[in-house]
Design a protein around this motif. Structure first.
Motif, PDB file in Angstrom:
ATOM      1  N   CYS A  52      30.909 -43.638   2.407  1.00 55.34           N
ATOM      2  CA  CYS A  52      30.772 -44.213   1.051  1.00 55.34           C
ATOM      3  C   CYS A  52      31.399 -45.605   0.937  1.00 55.34           C
ATOM      4  CB  CYS A  52      31.347 -43.296  -0.019  1.00 55.34           C
ATOM      5  SG  CYS A  52      30.669 -41.645   0.000  1.00 55.34           S
ATOM      6  N   THR A  79      26.796 -31.157   2.598  1.00 59.99           N
ATOM      7  CA  THR A  79      26.806 -32.231   1.590  1.00 59.99           C
ATOM      8  C   THR A  79      25.906 -31.821   0.420  1.00 59.99           C
ATOM      9  OG1 THR A  79      26.964 -33.772   3.428  1.00 59.99           O
ATOM     10  CG2 THR A  79      26.456 -34.708   1.265  1.00 59.99           C
ATOM     11  N   ILE A  88      36.175 -43.214  -8.147  1.00 59.81           N
ATOM     12  CA  ILE A  88      35.570 -42.633  -6.943  1.00 59.81           C
ATOM     13  C   ILE A  88      34.444 -43.579  -6.496  1.00 59.81           C
ATOM     14  CG2 ILE A  88      36.137 -40.205  -7.401  1.00 59.81           C
ATOM     15  CD1 ILE A  88      33.357 -39.867  -8.594  1.00 59.81           C
ATOM     16  N   VAL A 108      32.714 -34.617  -9.376  1.00 59.90           N
ATOM     17  CA  VAL A 108      32.133 -34.907  -8.057  1.00 59.90           C
ATOM     18  C   VAL A 108      33.050 -35.846  -7.259  1.00 59.90           C
ATOM     19  CG1 VAL A 108      29.729 -34.536  -8.734  1.00 59.90           C
ATOM     20  CG2 VAL A 108      30.794 -36.767  -9.124  1.00 59.90           C
ATOM     21  N   ASP A 109      32.714 -36.022  -5.977  1.00 55.79           N
ATOM     22  CA  ASP A 109      33.516 -36.879  -5.088  1.00 55.79           C
ATOM     23  C   ASP A 109      33.004 -38.318  -5.050  1.00 55.79           C
ATOM     24  OD1 ASP A 109      35.065 -34.615  -4.045  1.00 55.79           O
ATOM     25  OD2 ASP A 109      33.154 -34.011  -3.163  1.00 55.79           O
ATOM     26  N   ALA A 110      31.721 -38.492  -5.350  1.00 55.46           N
ATOM     27  CA  ALA A 110      31.111 -39.830  -5.314  1.00 55.46           C
ATOM     28  C   ALA A 110      29.847 -39.798  -6.167  1.00 55.46           C
ATOM     29  CB  ALA A 110      30.774 -40.211  -3.868  1.00 55.46           C
ATOM     30  N   TRP A 118      35.066 -26.029  -7.336  1.00 53.66           N
ATOM     31  CA  TRP A 118      34.866 -27.082  -6.349  1.00 53.66           C
ATOM     32  C   TRP A 118      36.195 -27.585  -5.778  1.00 53.66           C
ATOM     33  CZ3 TRP A 118      30.701 -30.722  -9.022  1.00 53.66           C
ATOM     34  CH2 TRP A 118      29.478 -30.041  -9.067  1.00 53.66           C
ATOM     35  N   LEU A 174      30.737 -33.806   1.007  1.00 52.80           N
ATOM     36  CA  LEU A 174      31.098 -34.220  -0.349  1.00 52.80           C
ATOM     37  C   LEU A 174      30.138 -33.616  -1.353  1.00 52.80           C
ATOM     38  CD1 LEU A 174      31.479 -38.068   0.252  1.00 52.80           C
ATOM     39  CD2 LEU A 174      33.331 -36.390   0.134  1.00 52.80           C
ATOM     40  N   ARG A 175      30.579 -33.649  -2.603  1.00 48.01           N
ATOM     41  CA  ARG A 175      29.659 -33.347  -3.708  1.00 48.01           C
ATOM     42  C   ARG A 175      29.341 -34.670  -4.400  1.00 48.01           C
ATOM     43  NH1 ARG A 175      33.304 -29.067  -3.635  1.00 48.01           N
ATOM     44  NH2 ARG A 175      32.271 -27.084  -3.201  1.00 48.01           N
ATOM     45  N   PRO A 192      36.109 -28.457  -0.139  1.00 44.55           N
ATOM     46  CA  PRO A 192      34.852 -29.157   0.185  1.00 44.55           C
ATOM     47  C   PRO A 192      33.691 -28.182   0.382  1.00 44.55           C
ATOM     48  CG  PRO A 192      36.636 -29.857   1.639  1.00 44.55           C
ATOM     49  CD  PRO A 192      37.143 -28.685   0.868  1.00 44.55           C
TER      50      PRO A 192
END
Ligand code: DAT
Length: 188
Positions: free
Chosen positions: A168, A80, A141, A93-95, A73, A12-13, A76
């Motif tokens: 997460c 990480t 997210i 971002v993803d999280a 982006w 993830l980003r 993936p």
């Protein structure tokens, strides 16, 4: 923990955000080697989105930067990634990991820096009213919130790695830190 090969983490980003003084740089150093650290200002400069404001300080064009990152982006990362910056939660971002610390802790930490009083006050106030959370109302997210006034860098690292290892989960804190509520409930 530098250079250690740690647990398998989701690709993830992640944004590592928080008011200046909450400990983003310190935590990034702890996580170095386990995840790929990117600094938001360096990222913005590399992509041509770091400008000069009237006061001569550098300002990130987050909107411009986000527009090109959405495309870059689209798949993936190979490792990480953690983007360290107080505006990183505004990137695609993803999280998100939000570092918090009591306003009095921020005040003390920023006084150790070469910051003007007004800048310290602005940051203390930003933290007092909830900081990045105010800009995340519409965002859906996963978000982890940690208190660097309570947890040391080692403990923060453990919390981050546990959260990532659990994909997460939980997606949101059971309760968001609320310094105003905290102060109101104190018997002065
Ligand atoms: P930021 O990068 O968010 O501006 P920093 O990493 O430079 O913050 O940390 C600010 C100061 O606080 C610095 O003197 C180190 C200290 N610090 C950082 N994380 C801490 C923690 N978890 N516990 C105690 N002190 C911490």
């Amino acid at each position: 923990m530098s250079g250690a090969s740690g647990p398998e983490l989701p690709l993830l980003r992640l944004a590592l955000t928080g008011t200046p003084g909450t400990g983003k740089t310190r935590l990034s150093e702890e996580l170095q080697g386990l995840v790929e650290i990117q600094n938001q200002s360096i990222l913005a400069e590399t992509k041509g989105f770091l400008g000069q404001d009237d006061g001569g300080s550098k300002e990130i064009d987050v909107e411009g930067l986000s527009t090109i990152l959405v495309e870059e982006w689209s798949s993936p990362p190979e490792k990480t990634q953690l983007i360290d910056g107080h505006l990183s939660h505004l990137l695609p971002v993803d999280a998100i990991i939000i570092l918090r610390a009591h306003p009095l802790v921020i005040d003390a930490r920023l006084h150790l820096r070469d910051y003007e009083e007004q800048k310290i006050l602005d940051n203390v106030e930003w933290e007092m009213i909830g900081g990045p959370w105010l800009e995340l109302e519409e965002i859906d997210i996963p978000i982890l919130e940690l208190d660097s006034g309570v947890l040391d860098p080692n403990e923060l690292t453990t919390e981050v790695l546990n959260w990532l290892s659990q994909d997460c989960a939980p997606e949101r804190p059971a309760e968001i830190l609320d310094w105003l509520d905290d102060m109101a409930s104190k018997d002065w």
